[in-house]
Design a protein around this motif. Sequence first.
Motif, mmCIF file in Angstrom:
data_model
loop_
_atom_site.group_PDB
_atom_site.id
_atom_site.type_symbol
_atom_site.label_atom_id
_atom_site.label_comp_id
_atom_site.label_asym_id
_atom_site.label_seq_id
_atom_site.Cartn_x
_atom_site.Cartn_y
_atom_site.Cartn_z
ATOM 1 N N HIS A 561 -6.162 -1.595 5.511
ATOM 2 C CA HIS A 561 -4.522 -0.813 5.501
ATOM 3 C C HIS A 561 -3.514 -1.142 4.973
ATOM 4 O O HIS A 561 -2.122 -0.968 4.203
ATOM 5 C CB HIS A 561 -4.777 0.756 5.720
ATOM 6 C CG HIS A 561 -5.869 1.280 5.136
ATOM 7 N ND1 HIS A 561 -6.617 2.584 5.638
ATOM 8 C CD2 HIS A 561 -7.387 0.881 3.934
ATOM 9 C CE1 HIS A 561 -7.806 2.585 5.098
ATOM 10 N NE2 HIS A 561 -8.014 1.595 4.082
ATOM 11 N N GLY A 562 -3.010 -2.287 6.061
ATOM 12 C CA GLY A 562 -1.622 -2.347 6.284
ATOM 13 C C GLY A 562 -1.534 -3.815 5.770
ATOM 14 O O GLY A 562 -0.226 -4.140 6.252
ATOM 15 N N GLU A 563 -2.492 -3.922 5.189
ATOM 16 C CA GLU A 563 -2.328 -5.534 4.971
ATOM 17 C C GLU A 563 -1.542 -5.619 3.092
ATOM 18 O O GLU A 563 -2.245 -5.256 1.936
ATOM 19 C CB GLU A 563 -3.584 -6.046 4.946
ATOM 20 C CG GLU A 563 -4.011 -6.898 6.447
ATOM 21 C CD GLU A 563 -3.178 -8.382 6.427
ATOM 22 O OE1 GLU A 563 -2.472 -8.496 5.869
ATOM 23 O OE2 GLU A 563 -3.139 -8.662 7.880
ATOM 24 N N PRO A 564 -0.350 -5.956 3.236
ATOM 25 C CA PRO A 564 0.131 -5.540 1.522
ATOM 26 C C PRO A 564 -0.814 -7.008 0.558
ATOM 27 O O PRO A 564 -1.049 -7.948 1.215
ATOM 28 C CB PRO A 564 1.944 -6.068 1.831
ATOM 29 C CG PRO A 564 2.020 -7.417 2.770
ATOM 30 C CD PRO A 564 0.455 -6.364 4.057
ATOM 31 N N GLY A 565 -0.768 -6.067 -0.894
ATOM 32 C CA GLY A 565 -2.056 -7.659 -1.202
ATOM 33 C C GLY A 565 -3.469 -6.871 -1.462
ATOM 34 O O GLY A 565 -3.461 -7.900 -2.485
ATOM 35 N N VAL A 566 -3.730 -6.749 -0.897
ATOM 36 C CA VAL A 566 -5.203 -7.007 0.046
ATOM 37 C C VAL A 566 -5.027 -5.475 -1.057
ATOM 38 O O VAL A 566 -5.222 -4.489 -0.269
ATOM 39 C CB VAL A 566 -5.508 -6.187 1.311
ATOM 40 C CG1 VAL A 566 -7.148 -6.620 1.001
ATOM 41 C CG2 VAL A 566 -5.034 -7.389 1.925
#
Length: 787
Positions: A561-566
């Motif tokens: 959830h904290g990974e941008p763009g996933v």
Amino acid sequence: MHTPSSRSGSSRSGAPRHPGNPGAAGTPAPFAAGAGTNTPDPGDPGPGPLHPADPARLAGHRLLGRLPADPPGTCYLARSVGGVLMTLRVVPHPWSAHTEFRSAFARGTASAQRVVSRWAVAPVAADIGCRLVWLAEPYLPDPDLAMVVAARGPLPRDIGREVGARLAEALETVHRAGLVHACLTPARVLLAPDGPRLTGLGLAGALYGAGPLILPPSCLAPEQAEEPERRPGPPADVFALGCVLTHAVTGRLPFGAAPAGEVRRRILSEPPDLADVPRGLLEVIGACLDRDPELRPTPAELCSELDPRAGGGGDPGGVRLPDDVLDLITRRRAVPPPDAPPARAPLDGTRRVGSGDPGADPGRHPFPGAEDRPGPVETGDGAGRSGDTARGPSRRGLLLLVAGSATAAAGGAGVLFAGRARSGAPPAEAARSLLIGVHADLTGADAGVGRAQELGVRLAVEELADLARLPFDVDVRVVDDGGDPGRAAEAARELGSDPAVRAVIGPTGEASARPAAEQYARAGLPLLALSPAEFPEGDRTLLHARPDTAAQALAVVHRLHGEPGVRRVGLVDDRAAEPISGIAVRAVTGALDRDRITPVPRVLPVGAGDPVGTVAGLLAEGIDGVVHAGRADAVAALAVALADAGFTGPRIAWETALREEFPRRAGQAAEGWLLVAPRIDPARAPEAVGFTTVFRKRFEEEPEPWAAEAYDAARLLVETVRRMGTQAPPDREMLLTRLRSARLRGVAKPLAFAADGRFSAGDEGAYWYEVRDGEFHYLGKASMAGA
């Protein structure tokens, strides 16, 4: 963000060296305010010499020298009997004589126990029950920020941003624990090879209302300067952080450093001098230095502003410090302490320690580490005598063992023995001895883990020797199952049939878990399981001392959830790694926010070969990330196929792949993979520095993974028994009941259990690793909040 006006052409002095006691003449008194001040040359990493009036020993520690310190109080470098280097701060009068201060100090130290941050150094122990109040921290030889800037000049802007983000993260943890640092200065920030360490927790906030304050004025917030007797709130720490960052990137403090009265006047009446603060930091620092506490950003906002990688629950990792700073740190760490290490006891000693040993010397501790928990300050005629019989805390003393010291809510310790008993050894008399069983794989595939757990238990038992007096002996009995399920059941039956064995720590491997647990349940024997992930439901004597697979899935979801763009993540279920892989994939699937991330599951059947087809199918689905919960060899094969396909998105594996086999098979394709696991790397975890130091001295080797967890489990057992206050070893059922409600803030993680024996310590207990240069690098705690 609002930015206060800046001034150019200022002639303020920016040297934030530790102010002494202006006007004092002659040799300082040992506990006078400011007496601990030393101003070493940046190139001289050693502590200053002791003053003639300083005691030779304090709180069971041998004093080696004085350390630089902001007032109030005196800081000493000291070594415990067990060989641990410590920083001891003694609080001077009038504060130590003030009842309100002692109460506030006790509350602050208890709160500091809850501070668990890679970037903060929590207190190890404190005592408010004696004439003088003292606080102990693990000693770190690294230079402070003031020393680094004095030696090499300001830090580059980007490095300053990263240092600020890590300090903001530390402050967020401190505030969440109910604390306010209240005295953050460049001297309270150490620079380790991977980034800053915030020191001085739990002291300054207790000083308010307990006498005239002697705090460094250079980083005080306006509300502190205007009302020095009023206890500050969290915004004061943000203001101080702005001052520290200004110094880090300019070499100056925004209101100068001296004289103290002039600095206070500037803080109250003039804008900060931010003329040479680099662009890109000016607005952030200016917002921190706003005169209105309500308008200052929170530490969480600063984390996101200073380093976007810290937002959304991601782990930003360490700070890449300049080479000359790393060189200074390396040189300081290479200088040996000014004393010889203590003697080391033999590993395989079989001498009994306690009431049953007629040859025991009551005037000395038989094992290194036995006095690592500082006792009360000794005063009067007996203070400082090296030959005095070791004493426990006085009745009026209050010994607070806190973060990093494995303090149990259950209480203290006992007279212990750590003989190297093996399978087949005759059991001790049930009426006279408490046996702790260690069920380990010492000769099979997981022998390294088994040995680490054995040594961790042994160290805990030895370390607690003579700290209290139990009316019976405590021994350790070790059995080896070789990682074989059949031998595991046999080993469990052997320990279960010995009436002196009251609890068992183990077994080591997954294959041994079920057959061993069944036998221990039949024998009614409490089982503290550390490394196996899954057990069958209904084992009534099981105490699972780690988060299970489904709980760790929450850490993976938190990360995704904290990974941008996933937006789409591939979930690979390796059927050869059942039941762990299936549980992990189902748990991740169920916990994902489907409005944010779509799961794309794939199954690898048992015996599946080349995963190229699996990878092609996942990429055709447009995945942005991959989670694989399988074996090391299967994860390695998938990593190679992903790398060959040019995939560079987030790649996450489970603890089942945290083996040397994974990077060895995958080679360069393993680089950048993240792995979640329920154990720390004690040799690299800042929170385990004291444990690691003692372990190295005791066994002359680095502690391997799972050693710290075993150490914590053994401490929980012994301290629970001590708390029960029985005259004979408690029976198994009574001990099991008490263990279910016991609590311990361990070196590795908090230990607590639900009514059914499951691990129950909130969102703590999981950790991140990353493959770099073919090795697993410990990153720190993985939040299992899930959101």
